[in-house]
Scaffold this motif. Sequence first.
Motif, short mmCIF file in Angstrom:
data_model
loop_
_atom_site.label_atom_id
_atom_site.label_comp_id
_atom_site.label_asym_id
_atom_site.label_seq_id
_atom_site.Cartn_x
_atom_site.Cartn_y
_atom_site.Cartn_z
N PHE A 1 -9.37 21.80 21.31
CA PHE A 1 -8.18 21.56 20.49
C PHE A 1 -7.46 20.26 20.88
N ASP A 2 -7.91 19.61 21.95
CA ASP A 2 -7.31 18.33 22.35
C ASP A 2 -8.12 17.15 21.83
N ARG A 3 -9.07 17.42 20.96
CA ARG A 3 -9.90 16.34 20.40
C ARG A 3 -9.05 15.58 19.37
N THR A 4 -8.51 14.44 19.79
CA THR A 4 -7.59 13.71 18.91
C THR A 4 -8.32 12.90 17.84
N ASP A 5 -9.52 12.45 18.13
CA ASP A 5 -10.31 11.70 17.16
C ASP A 5 -11.38 12.64 16.62
N ASN A 6 -11.20 13.10 15.39
CA ASN A 6 -12.08 14.15 14.87
C ASN A 6 -12.49 13.84 13.43
N PRO A 7 -13.36 12.84 13.24
CA PRO A 7 -13.75 12.44 11.88
C PRO A 7 -14.87 13.32 11.30
N HIS A 8 -14.70 14.64 11.38
CA HIS A 8 -15.75 15.55 10.94
C HIS A 8 -16.01 15.39 9.44
N LEU A 9 -17.15 15.93 9.01
CA LEU A 9 -17.56 15.81 7.61
C LEU A 9 -17.47 17.13 6.86
N ALA A 10 -16.63 18.06 7.35
CA ALA A 10 -16.52 19.36 6.71
C ALA A 10 -16.02 19.25 5.27
N PHE A 11 -15.25 18.20 4.96
CA PHE A 11 -14.79 17.98 3.59
C PHE A 11 -15.63 16.93 2.87
N GLY A 12 -16.77 16.55 3.46
CA GLY A 12 -17.60 15.51 2.87
C GLY A 12 -17.06 14.14 3.23
N ALA A 13 -17.42 13.14 2.41
CA ALA A 13 -16.97 11.76 2.63
C ALA A 13 -17.28 10.98 1.36
N GLY A 14 -16.72 9.79 1.28
CA GLY A 14 -17.02 8.93 0.15
C GLY A 14 -16.42 9.42 -1.15
N HIS A 15 -17.12 9.12 -2.25
CA HIS A 15 -16.62 9.39 -3.60
C HIS A 15 -16.36 10.88 -3.83
N HIS A 16 -17.10 11.75 -3.16
CA HIS A 16 -16.96 13.19 -3.37
C HIS A 16 -16.22 13.88 -2.22
N PHE A 17 -15.41 13.11 -1.45
CA PHE A 17 -14.57 13.74 -0.44
C PHE A 17 -13.70 14.79 -1.12
N CYS A 18 -13.62 15.98 -0.51
CA CYS A 18 -12.96 17.12 -1.16
C CYS A 18 -11.52 16.78 -1.52
N PRO A 19 -11.15 16.85 -2.80
CA PRO A 19 -9.77 16.51 -3.19
C PRO A 19 -8.75 17.55 -2.74
N ALA A 20 -9.23 18.71 -2.29
CA ALA A 20 -8.32 19.78 -1.86
C ALA A 20 -8.22 19.86 -0.34
N SER A 21 -8.57 18.79 0.38
CA SER A 21 -8.60 18.87 1.84
C SER A 21 -7.22 19.19 2.42
N ALA A 22 -6.16 18.54 1.93
CA ALA A 22 -4.82 18.82 2.45
C ALA A 22 -4.41 20.26 2.15
N LEU A 23 -4.71 20.71 0.95
CA LEU A 23 -4.40 22.09 0.58
C LEU A 23 -5.19 23.07 1.44
N GLY A 24 -6.47 22.77 1.68
CA GLY A 24 -7.30 23.63 2.51
C GLY A 24 -6.77 23.75 3.92
N ARG A 25 -6.30 22.64 4.47
CA ARG A 25 -5.73 22.68 5.83
C ARG A 25 -4.48 23.54 5.86
N THR A 26 -3.59 23.36 4.87
CA THR A 26 -2.36 24.16 4.81
C THR A 26 -2.69 25.65 4.73
N HIS A 27 -3.61 25.99 3.85
CA HIS A 27 -4.06 27.38 3.66
C HIS A 27 -4.55 27.96 4.99
N ALA A 28 -5.37 27.21 5.71
CA ALA A 28 -5.95 27.70 6.96
C ALA A 28 -4.91 27.78 8.07
N GLU A 29 -4.05 26.77 8.18
CA GLU A 29 -3.05 26.76 9.25
C GLU A 29 -2.13 27.97 9.15
#
Length: 395
Positions: free
Chosen positions: A327-355
């Motif tokens: 949980f102390d991993r400050t640099d975390n460029p994971h690809l769980a939401f994809g990347a590029g043109h098809h980066f998940c548009p609901a990523s912020a919403l998904g984080r809020t939902h999970a938190e």
Amino acid sequence: MSDPTFPLSRRGDVLPEEANRLREERPVARVRTMTGDPAWLVSSYALAKQVLEDERFSLKDTANPGVPRQYALTIPPEVVDSMGNINSAGLRNAVMKTLSPRADKELDGWLQAQAHRLIDTLVEHGAPAELRDGFAEPYSAALHCRLLGIPADDWRRLMAGVDVAFLTSPVPFVGAAPNWYKDLGYMVARLNADPEPEEGLLGRFAELRRSPDVSDRVGDELLATVALSLFGAGAVSTSSFLLHAVIHLVQQPELADRLRREPALIGRAVDELLRVNLSIGDALPRIALADVRLGDVEVREGELVLVLVEGANHDPAVFPEPERIDFDRTDNPHLAFGAGHHFCPASALGRTHAEIAITALVERLPGLRLALPVEQLAWRPGFIKRLPERLPVVW
């Protein structure tokens, strides 16, 4: 030697051995999909990101006739094609506004109330409890009913449709098309209800239909398709992730203990749980639109490329000690939401939902643990997500 078959293991609690081995030995490996088609499986972070960000690798074209496939289509190909060719600015704006947590100022409080209401019911009924049907799915589906502006009580019928729509099969099966058109008919009926919808995405769509801008005139079936696709992809992704997160937290209770002591860590914790989660069991598909050099491999135009997200997210070149949940991993460029043109548009919403969900679970159920050995969990076969059929818990 014949090409290895893909997908890899269906178990969602253990990283498949092949993910690390392929990344080290053949980060672009020839595999054969369940349809018998050849594909390139990409398992290193750098090459996965290259594929996802390079528009010469197309998602839309995976539905074309005659191309190699991961599995048989369960959604009519013309639907996939129309989704890839949406050119209505009004429609895109309606979707993006709906997926922004800032669009609904009451959303956080509403999600907290939903989470605590479901936990109240679990506690009232007593342990053991079934966390998938009793928390993860109703919580995630309720959010998506709210986003769309449809009755919350309809969540079960829509989730039942998702159970069929996201099956993966080597050949077409009889229920796929009727399942799609049944739920599409439901969305068309909701869009044309009397009075017409005023809330959520369907409310925005109803307003869009009244637009004087001819370029934004979109038919009911396409509007319903967008709504149905948003529900399916969103509800199954968010609920699957919650189940995976809980499995990690109950196996390592010191992680949940730390979240209770340091609730401000929840944002970083969710990102790290997203990184290690194995719910994307079937990889992200792309069709090469040109010959492209990918590492040591020349990918030819028309070939299928599969991005193994779990391989990329456990790449030690980017994530030191990738097997450790940190949980102390400050640099975390994971690809769980994809990347590029098809980066998940609901990523912020998904984080809020999970938190909100994870905070409520660790606070209300401090003794949460699995009611059976993790090896006894039954993982759904032939599904687009790695999903436990049930998640029995005690506390």
